[in-house]
Design a protein around this motif. Structure first.
Motif, mmCIF file in Angstrom:
data_model
loop_
_atom_site.group_PDB
_atom_site.id
_atom_site.type_symbol
_atom_site.label_atom_id
_atom_site.label_comp_id
_atom_site.label_asym_id
_atom_site.label_seq_id
_atom_site.Cartn_x
_atom_site.Cartn_y
_atom_site.Cartn_z
ATOM 1 N N GLN A 44 0.821 -1.203 0.000
ATOM 2 C CA GLN A 44 0.000 0.000 0.000
ATOM 3 C C GLN A 44 0.862 1.263 0.000
ATOM 4 O O GLN A 44 0.531 2.253 -0.663
ATOM 5 N N ILE A 45 1.965 1.252 0.739
ATOM 6 C CA ILE A 45 2.868 2.412 0.774
ATOM 7 C C ILE A 45 3.445 2.672 -0.614
ATOM 8 O O ILE A 45 3.518 3.820 -1.082
ATOM 9 N N GLU A 46 3.869 1.608 -1.291
ATOM 10 C CA GLU A 46 4.441 1.777 -2.624
ATOM 11 C C GLU A 46 3.399 2.304 -3.601
ATOM 12 O O GLU A 46 3.695 3.167 -4.445
ATOM 13 N N GLN A 47 2.173 1.794 -3.530
ATOM 14 C CA GLN A 47 1.122 2.273 -4.420
ATOM 15 C C GLN A 47 0.812 3.746 -4.167
ATOM 16 O O GLN A 47 0.668 4.536 -5.109
ATOM 17 N N ARG A 48 0.720 4.126 -2.894
ATOM 18 C CA ARG A 48 0.443 5.526 -2.576
ATOM 19 C C ARG A 48 1.594 6.429 -3.018
ATOM 20 O O ARG A 48 1.373 7.541 -3.517
ATOM 21 N N GLU A 52 1.406 9.617 -5.537
ATOM 22 C CA GLU A 52 1.878 10.939 -5.144
ATOM 23 C C GLU A 52 2.948 11.455 -6.103
ATOM 24 O O GLU A 52 2.983 12.649 -6.415
ATOM 25 N N GLU A 53 3.823 10.576 -6.578
ATOM 26 C CA GLU A 53 4.840 10.980 -7.541
ATOM 27 C C GLU A 53 4.192 11.514 -8.815
ATOM 28 O O GLU A 53 4.625 12.532 -9.368
ATOM 29 N N ALA A 54 3.160 10.822 -9.288
ATOM 30 C CA ALA A 54 2.473 11.273 -10.496
ATOM 31 C C ALA A 54 1.786 12.617 -10.260
ATOM 32 O O ALA A 54 1.775 13.488 -11.134
ATOM 33 N N ALA A 55 1.208 12.800 -9.068
ATOM 34 C CA ALA A 55 0.524 14.058 -8.771
ATOM 35 C C ALA A 55 1.499 15.210 -8.625
ATOM 36 O O ALA A 55 1.153 16.356 -8.907
ATOM 37 N N ASP A 64 9.998 19.941 -4.438
ATOM 38 C CA ASP A 64 9.578 19.947 -3.034
ATOM 39 C C ASP A 64 8.530 18.878 -2.778
ATOM 40 O O ASP A 64 8.572 18.180 -1.756
ATOM 41 N N CYS A 65 7.580 18.771 -3.691
ATOM 42 C CA CYS A 65 6.523 17.754 -3.531
ATOM 43 C C CYS A 65 7.104 16.352 -3.540
ATOM 44 O O CYS A 65 6.764 15.512 -2.710
ATOM 45 N N ARG A 66 8.031 16.086 -4.457
ATOM 46 C CA ARG A 66 8.630 14.752 -4.550
ATOM 47 C C ARG A 66 9.491 14.446 -3.333
ATOM 48 O O ARG A 66 9.510 13.313 -2.841
ATOM 49 N N ASN A 67 10.223 15.443 -2.840
ATOM 50 C CA ASN A 67 11.062 15.219 -1.650
ATOM 51 C C ASN A 67 10.215 14.888 -0.432
ATOM 52 O O ASN A 67 10.562 13.999 0.365
ATOM 53 N N GLU A 68 9.099 15.586 -0.256
ATOM 54 C CA GLU A 68 8.203 15.282 0.867
ATOM 55 C C GLU A 68 7.624 13.881 0.741
ATOM 56 O O GLU A 68 7.532 13.137 1.733
ATOM 57 N N SER A 69 7.223 13.516 -0.485
ATOM 58 C CA SER A 69 6.662 12.181 -0.697
ATOM 59 C C SER A 69 7.692 11.097 -0.419
ATOM 60 O O SER A 69 7.394 10.070 0.220
#
Length: 216
Positions: A44-48, A52-55, A64-69
């Motif tokens: 589930q973590i990998e799927q989420r 998030e990476e795509a978003a 910044d978004c990718r680093n937080e994810s």
């Protein structure tokens, strides 16, 4: 503290107790259930994370978004890894307790019964037979207890060594993404500094004097 970590610690304490040896078979079902739960949560973590990476690519601050994810993913996977280490230790303790229990039952089964010992002490008529093998030594409860304690200590020593090795490996795996992130950040900073230096040099470079006008 994570509720799953608390449950795993209780499971470790249960299998570390000699009184829990009779429950080791049922404990195997609990270990398998926890292993399945950890595998499901990791998936589930990998799927989420993939979602998030795509978003993140749809946002203005992509990095910044990718680093937080990625940081959130590392923390969650590290927590699951700690649970997995405790669970593996609980499984080793369960198998060790089960092995000791079977060895005790085997020793009890092989021990000569009192009636048989008394019957063997009665005088028997002399019979011409082949030289028998060395008789089995009588069962010594104290010696058996010492042997059991030594086996248990050996198993516990191996368990602690395996647990320390897995903990060190989990730490290396958990910190590896951070090291890569810091390395990538340094590369980005170096590239930005180089570009700023180039722009400053270009701005400070004196302009060439205009060519003189041709005389009539």
């Amino acid at each position: 503290m994570n509720k799953h970590l608390i449950a795993l610690c209780c499971l470790l304490a249960q299998f570390g107790s000699a009184a829990a040896q009779a429950q080791t078979e049922d404990g195997g079902l609990a270990v398998q259930a926890e292993q399945q739960r950890i595998a499901t949560e990791r998936q589930q973590i990998e799927q989420r994370f993939n979602q998030e990476e795509a978003a993140c690519f749809q946002k203005f601050a992509v990095n910044d978004c990718r680093n937080e994810s990625r940081a959130r993913r590392r923390a969650e996977l590290a927590d699951l890894r700690r649970q997995e280490i405790l669970l593996n230790d609980a499984e080793r303790k369960r198998k060790g307790a089960l092995q000791l229990q079977r060895m005790e039952q085997s020793q009890a089964h092989d021990s000569p019964a009192p009636a048989a010992s008394a019957a063997s002490s009665e005088p028997k008529p002399a019979v011409r037979v082949r030289t028998p093998a060395a008789p089995r030594q009588p069962h010594d409860p104290a010696q058996a207890a010492r042997a059991q304690a030594e086996r248990k200590a050996t198993l516990e020593k191996k368990s602690r060594a395996n647990q320390q090795e897995q903990a060190a490996r989990a730490t290396r795996e958990a910190t590896a993404p951070d090291e890569r992130a810091r390395y990538e950040k340094k590369l980005q900073e170096a590239a930005a500094h180089k570009e700023q230096t180039r722009q400053r040099n270009a701005a400070s470079k004196p302009k060439a004097a205009p060519l003189p006008e041709p005389k009539p």
